[in-house]
Design an enzyme around this catalytic site. Structure first.
Site, short mmCIF file in Angstrom:
data_model
loop_
_atom_site.label_atom_id
_atom_site.label_comp_id
_atom_site.label_asym_id
_atom_site.label_seq_id
_atom_site.Cartn_x
_atom_site.Cartn_y
_atom_site.Cartn_z
N ASN A 1 66.62 -64.90 131.12
CA ASN A 1 66.54 -66.02 132.05
C ASN A 1 65.79 -65.68 133.34
OD1 ASN A 1 69.15 -64.56 131.83
ND2 ASN A 1 69.51 -65.42 133.85
N THR B 1 87.51 -84.22 121.10
CA THR B 1 86.69 -85.41 120.81
C THR B 1 85.25 -85.15 121.26
OG1 THR B 1 88.64 -86.79 121.05
CG2 THR B 1 86.50 -87.90 121.21
N GLN C 1 67.59 -69.79 126.74
CA GLN C 1 66.29 -69.96 127.40
C GLN C 1 65.15 -70.10 126.41
OE1 GLN C 1 65.78 -70.57 130.51
NE2 GLN C 1 67.68 -69.94 131.48
N GLY D 1 76.07 -73.64 127.06
CA GLY D 1 75.64 -72.36 126.49
C GLY D 1 76.70 -71.29 126.65
N THR D 2 77.39 -71.33 127.79
CA THR D 2 78.45 -70.34 128.04
C THR D 2 79.53 -70.44 126.97
OG1 THR D 2 78.02 -70.47 130.42
CG2 THR D 2 80.16 -69.61 129.76
N HIS E 1 70.87 -78.51 128.79
CA HIS E 1 70.21 -78.74 130.10
C HIS E 1 69.04 -77.81 130.35
CE1 HIS E 1 71.90 -75.53 132.89
NE2 HIS E 1 72.77 -75.40 131.91
N CYS F 1 72.51 -68.60 138.67
CA CYS F 1 73.94 -68.31 138.62
C CYS F 1 74.31 -67.21 139.61
CB CYS F 1 74.32 -67.87 137.21
SG CYS F 1 73.77 -69.00 135.96
N SER G 1 71.66 -74.50 124.89
CA SER G 1 72.26 -75.33 125.94
C SER G 1 71.30 -76.48 126.25
CB SER G 1 72.46 -74.48 127.19
OG SER G 1 72.91 -75.28 128.25
N1 PLP Z 1 72.55 -67.82 128.74
C1 PLP Z 1 71.42 -67.80 129.47
C2 PLP Z 1 70.32 -66.86 129.10
C3 PLP Z 1 71.29 -68.66 130.55
O1 PLP Z 1 70.16 -68.63 131.28
C4 PLP Z 1 72.35 -69.52 130.88
C5 PLP Z 1 72.26 -70.41 132.07
O2 PLP Z 1 71.55 -70.15 133.01
C6 PLP Z 1 73.50 -69.51 130.08
C7 PLP Z 1 73.56 -68.64 129.02
C8 PLP Z 1 74.64 -70.43 130.35
O3 PLP Z 1 74.34 -71.74 129.90
P1 PLP Z 1 75.18 -72.98 130.46
O4 PLP Z 1 74.72 -73.21 131.85
O5 PLP Z 1 74.82 -74.11 129.53
O6 PLP Z 1 76.60 -72.62 130.34
#
Ligand code: PLP
Length: 410
Positions: A169, A255, A197, A89-90, A219, A344, A217
């Site tokens: 989140n 890839t 989320q 997601g980042t 996961h 995080c 994302s």
């Molecule tokens: N954006 C939100 C709202 C999130 O909660 C998170 C992860 O906690 C991220 C982005 C980042 O996602 P990733 O862990 O897949 O990089």
């Protein structure tokens, strides 16, 4: 016939149970669905070909990536060509924000909310460092973005991008995305949303909501860590920041991580099914039952965020006068996993910027726990968890009253 037997998958599930007895932290990362693992395994072993190669074995792998693309697109109400796979997601958030720099120098203005995840806050800081301008729009005490402030922040002809998260989140609070899109588009700006989320937990239909970029994302919805996706509407341009071999139609070179992409596709299909068959409603019922048990049994507990306009999976609770870290330790010792603020940020001593933006002080933030649920929870374990939270709160209150001061562990 799969090489990977049912007993192996059962072992995967059992190991998870041993690792943590009752898991209420799915916003940090969600349990990987064993059927997702099963779908991935052939692409780690038998079907290892590079999808860009020209032989039959590679065509089969390419087809699997395309199926996953279609599955993710269906979850979002998008077209398959609008989905590009990323590493997380980042990365998706960074890619969207970097892409909007194609509008510089005429449009150097970026709008975000004060409650964004660091995966938007940090790229916004870089935007500023490179000479752009950033407006940070406040939220109300319920966590919902202030739409008047958003309107005022817009600079027609100058705003390149509005990047506002769909679901927070920490609190689960949902943004009024329809109004956000209208306000941004009226000023001629692109719209990105961090839906990391939200995806799979609330309905998203990009066929009717003209968002330009959207991040997800794997996961966070029962695929493994290390795979994400960015939706790029076919109406808008996209400038990739990762250049190389031109994979993903030249929009994300490198890839493809085929097994994880296949897993994310499978997870997306399962989430869509869960949204349709009411599984997510069952998760909300568990969350609500948990919340009402805790709120009725423990004095001076409050819920953070708008009561209705939030994810069905998330509960942010503040236990006035109790150190959330102490509570986490007690719960961890009894086998319960939850978070103080977002995962995080657990290594940092800073109070939650989300709660701060909602008008709460550092003490409130230091007494806040986030519980996040998923379809892998069941009613008995959620009832057990509520009882454990009630017991831990009462134990810490007694200790605090005895010591006549806050109890700090560790
Ligand atoms: N954006 C939100 C709202 C999130 O909660 C998170 C992860 O906690 C991220 C982005 C980042 O996602 P990733 O862990 O897949 O990089």
């Amino acid at each position: 016939m799969s090489l990977y037997s049912q007993p192996m998958l059962v072992r995967v599930a059992q190991r998870r149970l041993v690792a943590c007895m009752i898991y209420l932290d799915s916003n940090a990362t969600s349990p990987t669905d064993p059927t997702v693992v099963e779908a991935m395994l052939p692409y780690l072993c038998e079907h290892f070909a590079n999808p860009s190669s020209s032989y039959r074995a590679a065509r089969l792998v390419r087809a699997a990536v395309q199926t996953a693309r279609e599955e993710v697109a269906r979850l979002l109400g998008a077209q398959a060509e609008e989905v590009l796979f990323t590493g997380c997601g980042t990365e998706s958030n960074n890619a969207a924000i970097e892409s909007a720099k194609m509008l510089w120098p005429q449009r150097r203005h970026l709008v975000i909310a004060t409650t964004e995840h660091s995966a938007v806050l940090e790229p916004a800081r870089r935007w500023e460092a490179e000479g752009g301008v950033v407006s940070r729009v406040p939220v109300g005490c319920d966590g919902i973005i202030n739409l008047d402030a958003l309107r005022e922040a817009m600079r027609p002809g100058e705003t390149a991008l509005v990047s506002l998260m769909w679901a927070n989140n920490e609190t689960g609070v949902l943004a009024p995305m329809e109004q956000v899109v209208n306000i941004a588009h009226e000023a001629g700006a692109l719209v990105h949303t961090d839906a990391v989320q939200a995806a799979g937990k609330v309905a998203i239909n990009l066929a009717v909501l003209p968002i330009d970029y959207l991040s997800i994302s794997g996961h966070k919805f029962h695929a493994p860590k290390g795979v994400g996706a960015l939706f790029v509407s076919q109406r808008v341009r996209f400038r990739p920041w990762m250049l190389g071999g031109g994979q993903e139609s030249g929009r994300r070179s490198g890839t493809e991580n085929v097994p994880y992409i296949v897993g994310m596709g499978r997870a997306a299909a399962l989430m869509q099914q869960a949204l349709r068959d009411g599984t997510e409603t069952r998760v909300q019922a568990m969350r609500d039952a948990f919340e009402s048990r805790v709120l009725s049994a423990v004095r001076d507990v409050s819920m953070n965020g708008h009561r209705e306009r939030r994810l069905p999976t998330t509960s942010s609770l503040t236990f006035c006068g109790i150190d959330a870290q102490a509570m986490l330790i007690l719960l961890d010792e009894s086998g319960f996993c939850c978070s103080a603020g977002s995962a995080c940020h657990t290594a940092s001593v800073h109070p939650s910027h989300v709660l701060e933006a909602m008008g709460y002080d550092a003490q409130h933030a230091a007494s806040t726990l986030r519980f996040s649920f998923s379809r892998f929870n069941n009613t008995p374990e959620v009832e057990t968890a509520a009882a454990a939270v009630i017991a831990a709160a009462s134990k810490l209150r007694i200790l605090r009253d005895e010591a006549a001061g806050p109890v700090v562990f560790g």
